[in-house]
Design a protein around this motif. Structure first.
Motif: not given
Ligand code: ADP
Length: 478
Positions: A47-64
């Motif tokens: 949670q400490s990673i800044d997603r906006d700063l590094y442009n980290i986006v979901s691939t849409g892949e969710k798994r169980l």
């Protein structure tokens, strides 16, 4: 075979998340390897990673991910950073915590489950794509070799690196069930370690190759003194154990071009500006006096007891001392007390990347009295910034720091002051040598300048790793 397709897995990678040298390696080694191979990196999305700063986006892949009786949802994220593809594993259990592993007092109670999820996510990634090899780092990736054995349809070969044997990932025996691992693995030759389960043992047992971060450490850990109880187990796997010396990214750790410094520099004159700026900033006096620096985790491994023992003597010499670190309460307390007592000691408590660069830039000497040191990166950073290291002759320090008494201007090595025994007396002798060296400006400058020009990068070791991946892909040891 030409290019290898490699997945590099680490629980911390600079600049996204860092607690120590592993993050530096996680940043620099894949970058160096990517000159020759196709490399991707995977790590948890804390949670400490800044997603906006590094442009980290979901691939849409969710798994169980199923582990034992429970299932955990994971989601994959990605970004491209400095030309490399980074995949991040998000799972609330793994990532939504304040620290990466826990506090200085104790790791999180559910660390086995947290990193079990990370390891299962790595298996998901390996089964969905074709990688020739996966490079796994430390116990946080330790289950992967075992899980690969359980998933024979994945043909990826596994190389596991021990960055520090003192952290093995040992957990109560109930962990097996919680992590969905068959009880048959709970034997001495597999995962059992004094009634507990060890992620490190699982990795050593089932990886195709095991490396340590320096050649000397690879030998040391076969002895009871350094083996942390695993010396016998390691000896039984010695055929696949090899030491490869870590490097640093010399673009990142470069005084010539370092945005974190008050002023970048190419020579020792420029370094003086940083020293004088730093001393002013903390009201230490005497730019002509040597500045000694200690940076590191405040744990017994780093020789903090020795440091505390000699500090009153050191403070009585004509010098200044700067300390940056965080860690165990008792050490924090003693260092605070000493810095109040002596006006030549300044203690910065905490973790501060920017300040660390400024301190390397300011210091004349770096203190590294480690009791054991798998590799150590601080001494390599110090070389680059023209601070001469004072080190205990152990592990990677023994491999990377040559004695100034044997100084050879044509040598590719960095030179420093090396002491043989981890005692206050031996350490203090080394410091007295440093004081004499500092008085002999010409000699001091010659050595510091030599070190600043040295190659402490990953260039050579990345080639060694490339050769090791190839050998395991071909099914051979070393
Ligand atoms: P470790 O055993 O902690 O991994 P290394 O010598 O391999 O030790 O690497 C330590 C890395 O962490 C170096 O980049 C060092 O500058 C950095 N570091 C250690 N402590 C601190 C701190 N308190 N603040 C900033 N950087 C730190």
């Amino acid at each position: 075979m030409s290019k290898i397709r490699l997945l590099f897995a680490s629980s911390e990678v600079y600049p996204f998340a860092k607690t120590g040298g592993l993050a530096d390696v996680g940043y620099a080694l894949p970058k160096a390897l990517s000159q020759y191979h196709e490399v991707e990196v995977v790590m948890p999305l804390y949670q400490s990673i800044d997603r906006d700063l590094y442009n980290i986006v979901s691939t849409g892949e969710k798994r169980l991910v199923k582990m034992g009786a429970a299932s955990y949802e994971i989601e994959l994220f990605q970004t491209s950073y400095e030309g490399l593809l980074y995949t991040f594993v998000y799972s609330a259990v793994l990532c939504d915590v304040e620290f990466l592993y826990g506090t200085a007092l104790a790791g999180y109670e559910n660390n086995a489950i947290r990193f079990g999820i990370f390891n299962r996510a790595i298996i998901e990634i390996l089964s969905a794509n074709t990688y020739d090899a996966v490079h796994l780092n430390d116990w946080q990736c330790g289950l992967v070799p075992l899980l690969l054995r359980e998933n024979p349809s994945i043909t990826t070969k596994a190389l596991f690196t021990i960055h520090n044997l003192a952290y093995q990932g040992t957990f109560p025996s109930s962990t097996l069930e919680e992590c969905g691992i068959d009880a048959s693995y709970f034997t001495l030759d597999k995962m059992e370690f004094y009634g507990q389960v060890s992620f490190m043992k699982a990795a050593i047992a089932y990886a195709d190759m095991v490396t340590t971060v320096s050649p000397t450490y690879a030998k040391e850990i076969l002895s009871p003194e350094f083996g942390c109880g695993l010396e016998g187990f390691l000896a039984s796997h010695e055929i696949k154990l090899i030491g490869v010396l870590n490097g640093i990214d010399q673009d990142h750790f470069s005084p010539h071009n370092d945005p974190l410094l008050t002023q970048s520099y190419n020579d020792l004159k420029g370094k003086q500006v940083n020293k004088s700026d730093y001393l002013k900033s903390v009201s230490l006096k005497g730019v002509k006096k040597p500045l000694f620096l200690f940076i590191g985790r405040l744990v017994s491994q780093k020789g903090v007891d020795l440091l505390i023992e000699i500090l009153p003597k050191l403070a009585s010499l004509e010098c200044n001392i700067a300390i940056l670190g965080e860690g165990e309460e008792q050490y924090v307390h003693s260092l605070q007390e000493l810095s109040h007592r002596y006006n030549t000691i300044y203690f910065h408590q905490g973790y501060d990347e920017k300040l660390s660069h400024q301190l390397y830039g300011a210091a004349d000497f770096l203190l590294m009295p480690s009791l054991f040191e798998p590799c150590g990166l601080n001494q390599l950073i110090a070389f680059s910034y023209g601070a001469i290291p004072i080190v205990h002759h152990v592990g990677g320090l023994a491999d990377s720091v040559k004695k100034i008494e044997k100084f050879d201007p044509d040598s590719p090595y960095g030179f420093g002051i090396v002491f043989e025994r981890p005692t206050g007396r031996s350490f203090m002798n080394a410091i007295n040598k440093a004081m004499n060296l500092y008085d002999d400006k010409l000699h001091y400058n010659t050595i510091a300048k030599h070190n600043m020009k040295g190659d402490f990068s990953w260039s050579e070791s990345a080639l060694v790793y490339g050769a090791l991946y190839k050998s395991i892909i071909k099914g051979k040891h070393v």
